[in-house]
Design an enzyme around this catalytic site. Sequence first.
Site, mmCIF file in Angstrom:
data_model
loop_
_atom_site.group_PDB
_atom_site.id
_atom_site.type_symbol
_atom_site.label_atom_id
_atom_site.label_comp_id
_atom_site.label_asym_id
_atom_site.label_seq_id
_atom_site.Cartn_x
_atom_site.Cartn_y
_atom_site.Cartn_z
ATOM 1 N N HIS A 119 0.862 -1.188 0.000
ATOM 2 C CA HIS A 119 0.000 0.000 0.000
ATOM 3 C C HIS A 119 0.892 1.228 0.000
ATOM 4 O O HIS A 119 1.707 1.414 0.911
ATOM 5 C CB HIS A 119 -0.912 0.022 1.219
ATOM 6 N N TYR A 157 0.778 -5.282 -20.109
ATOM 7 C CA TYR A 157 1.301 -5.597 -18.783
ATOM 8 C C TYR A 157 0.383 -5.108 -17.678
ATOM 9 O O TYR A 157 0.292 -5.722 -16.617
ATOM 10 C CB TYR A 157 2.718 -5.043 -18.622
#
Length: 213
Positions: free
Chosen positions: A98, A125
Amino acid sequence: MTGTLSEETKLRDQIAAVGKSIFDRRLTFGSTGNISARLSDGRLLMTPTNASLGALDPARLSLFDTDGAHVAGDKPTKEAFLHQCMYCARGEAGAVVHIHSTHSVAVSILADVNPEDVLPPLTAYYVMRVGKLPLVPYFAPGDAALARAVEDRAGASHAVLLANHGPVVAGKTLTEAQYATEELEETARLHLMLHGRDIRPLTPEQAAALKGR
């Protein structure tokens, strides 16, 4: 016992290395952002509160037991619940990253995004490493309701974007979670660069074929 200790030592070192890499490339700032990884016995290692990801001490990482209780190391980040609810929603997850990366946060503030899937499939990707990116509504830091909102969204996607806050990304390994987080940030940067211009994202058929891989 030796094997278990070796696994924990290696994972502590890896968390510190990933944190430094993320910090040195200015993907997070000050003491923002946090990283966790799950040991094979179910315990969690997590970066502590008020710690810079650029200067982590592996020995001082917060350690949680299999019930989610803090049992050793420095005081855990106040956002520990974000990590724990991601693990609850995604049983295969081995790590969670995070961060408050600039472009991802900027996208989370835009009024015209699709809350079911914030970013278009701009590159192969991005589709393979991130896929669907739902937006979690804004809650004040530390609000318990944020954990419930994240868990609701995480069941369908290993990456979520917190409104006015930043991404939370789970992966089977720490490397996988790191790469997906970085791919998300780069795609957010591309999205902002192209904002207001006609674009040619991947077609639904092209995206579906990539997700199947």
